[in-house]
Design an enzyme around this catalytic site. Structure first.
Site, mmCIF file in Angstrom:
data_model
loop_
_atom_site.group_PDB
_atom_site.id
_atom_site.type_symbol
_atom_site.label_atom_id
_atom_site.label_comp_id
_atom_site.label_asym_id
_atom_site.label_seq_id
_atom_site.Cartn_x
_atom_site.Cartn_y
_atom_site.Cartn_z
ATOM 1 N N ILE A 107 45.990 42.566 41.650
ATOM 2 C CA ILE A 107 44.846 41.831 41.081
ATOM 3 C C ILE A 107 44.848 40.429 41.685
ATOM 4 O O ILE A 107 45.853 39.727 41.604
ATOM 5 C CB ILE A 107 44.990 41.733 39.529
ATOM 6 C CG1 ILE A 107 44.939 43.115 38.866
ATOM 7 C CG2 ILE A 107 43.939 40.786 38.922
ATOM 8 C CD1 ILE A 107 43.598 43.837 38.929
ATOM 9 N N HIS A 108 43.768 40.044 42.350
ATOM 10 C CA HIS A 108 43.745 38.673 42.873
ATOM 11 C C HIS A 108 42.370 38.012 42.849
ATOM 12 O O HIS A 108 42.245 36.836 43.191
ATOM 13 C CB HIS A 108 44.317 38.622 44.295
ATOM 14 C CG HIS A 108 43.387 39.168 45.343
ATOM 15 N ND1 HIS A 108 43.323 40.501 45.643
ATOM 16 C CD2 HIS A 108 42.482 38.555 46.146
ATOM 17 C CE1 HIS A 108 42.417 40.698 46.593
ATOM 18 N NE2 HIS A 108 41.882 39.534 46.913
#
Ligand code: UD1
Ligand code: UDP
Length: 360
Positions: free
Chosen positions: A204-205
């Protein structure tokens, strides 16, 4: 005949590795400029090692900052280099701030521009990447598209000249490095231990997930509630925000193992062995498809709609229940035959290099 390849963020090192090799085989000298957008060893140098790339020829050292600072600073440092070298063409990759900066410098210097991974659209202009894609495509001389959908997207915006459907260079990379990744002895300690060996791999970024405490809490809740152990190689933005929002406790309680970002080969190895992938990345959604791994994408839209249409990828909201249910239900769809592989034949980079060699 020399060209400049502008890179800066980790997905670009992957694309530039296979394109660089193909350019050299086609007799084109390729000089690599690294903007410095990503700079930690595990966000940058490890890719050059894993992908057998030589060090960049030029490093601009721009680093982190706001969109304007990062883009502007890259332009300011790249412009004089471009004036000095006068390359026959410049190549930019994907959709980051480094991509846009390279595109604008080339366009204003009158250097012909090639966009690798042209024509992608999420149709969501609130994403900085969508702005970067649209603007870069519109100033490019060569638009190298991974898919038929990308070609159609460009036609929809009036772009038909210089458009080439070459295939997906990240698929070339997966084929090229799959064996090497599988052969690598050590697992670096990242593979979770579970009774039947099944695990979820998560990355997740995106700013809209990582920088929003409610969304991030819900994502961690969803990962915690699914039936597999989770390994989470954490982008520095995610790690920082988990600390800032005090969510470490939720990770530990939910059996989520947060590790440092891993190199390309270690990531490929984790992807090849995972049961399900949960992500908001662009490239990782596609790699899941290449490795035959069902994917759950925590986003309202995707620039890779084929992965959803073919049943390998499901878009979900930042909702714990929705995420956990999608992960537990994820399974490979029925095989639809070779026609259902829209990303080319693994020779995208050499096709692209051939076109440049002819036309430069
Ligand atoms: C960027 C791209 C995104 C791409 C992603 C790939 C833009 C607008 N975004 O997002 O499209 O999907 O790269 O990973 O170009 N940081 C470090 N060390 C590093 C790099 C970053 O600590 O080596 C931290 C910094 O606090 C920085 C933050 O991560 O502010 C975000 O980095 P940045 O490059 O601005 O954006 P990404 O989220 O990586
Ligand atoms: N990647 C990696 N290690 C990680 C996370 C991602 O090697 O810890 C690789 C991944 O396999 C893919 C690329 O980085 O090749 C995708 O980058 P990212 O998800 O950061 O960016 P995006 O594709 O969303 O722009």
């Amino acid at each position: 005949m020399s060209v400049l390849s502008i890179v800066g963020a980790r997905p670009q090192f992957v694309k530039a590795a296979v394109v660089g090799r193909a350019l050299e085989r086609a007799g084109i000298e390729n000089m690599v400029v690294h903007s410095g957008q990503h700079y930690d060893d595990n966000m940058s140098d490890v890719f050059f090692r894993d992908l057998d790339m030589r060090a960049p020829d030029y490093e601009l050292g721009v680093g982190s900052g706001s969109h304007a600072r990062q883009t502007g600073e890259t332009m300011m440092r790249l412009e004089p280099l471009c004036a000095r070298i006068r390359p026959a063409a410049m190549l930019v990759y994907g959709d980051t701030n480094t991509t846009l900066a390279g595109a604008l410098v080339a366009a204003k210097a009158g250097v012909r521009l090639a966009h690798v991974e042209a024509g992608l659209r999420s149709f969501d202009r609130s994403m900085p990447e969508e702005i970067n894609r649209v603007l870069t495509d519109h100033v490019s001389r060569w638009l190298f598209c991974p898919t038929e959908t990308a070609v159609r997207n460009l036609a929809g915006e009036g772009m038909t000249q210089g458009v080439h459907q070459v295939g997906d260079v990240m698929y070339d990379a997966v084929l090229w490095f799959r064996r090497k990744a599988g052969e690598r002895g050590s697992d670096g300690g990242t593979t979770p231990v579970s009774p039947n060996g099944a695990y979820v791999l998560a990355t997740i970024h995106r700013d809209f997930n990582a920088d929003d405490p409610d969304r991030l809490r819900a994502i961690i809740g969803g990962l915690s509630a699914c039936r597999y152990p989770v390994v989470l190689p954490a982008h520095p933005r995610l790690r920082k925000q988990i600390g800032a929002f005090r969510l470490e406790g939720g990770l530990a309680a939910g059996g989520i193992r947060m590790v440092e970002p891993v190199g390309y080969l270690e990531m490929a190895r984790l992807e090849m062995r995972a049961a399900v992938l949960v992500t908001d990345s662009g490239g990782v959604q596609k790699e899941a498809f290449f490795h035959g791994l069902p994917c759950v994408t925590v986003r309202p839209n995707t620039e890779w709609p084929e992965t959803v249409e073919l049943g390998w990828n499901r878009l979900v909201g930042a909702d714990a229940q929705e995420i956990a249910t999608a992960v537990d239900a994820a399974a490979a769809p029925p095989v639809c035959g070779e026609l259902a592989f829209p990303f080319g034949d693994g020779r995208a980079a050499s096709r692209l290099a051939g076109i440049l060699a002819r036309e430069l």
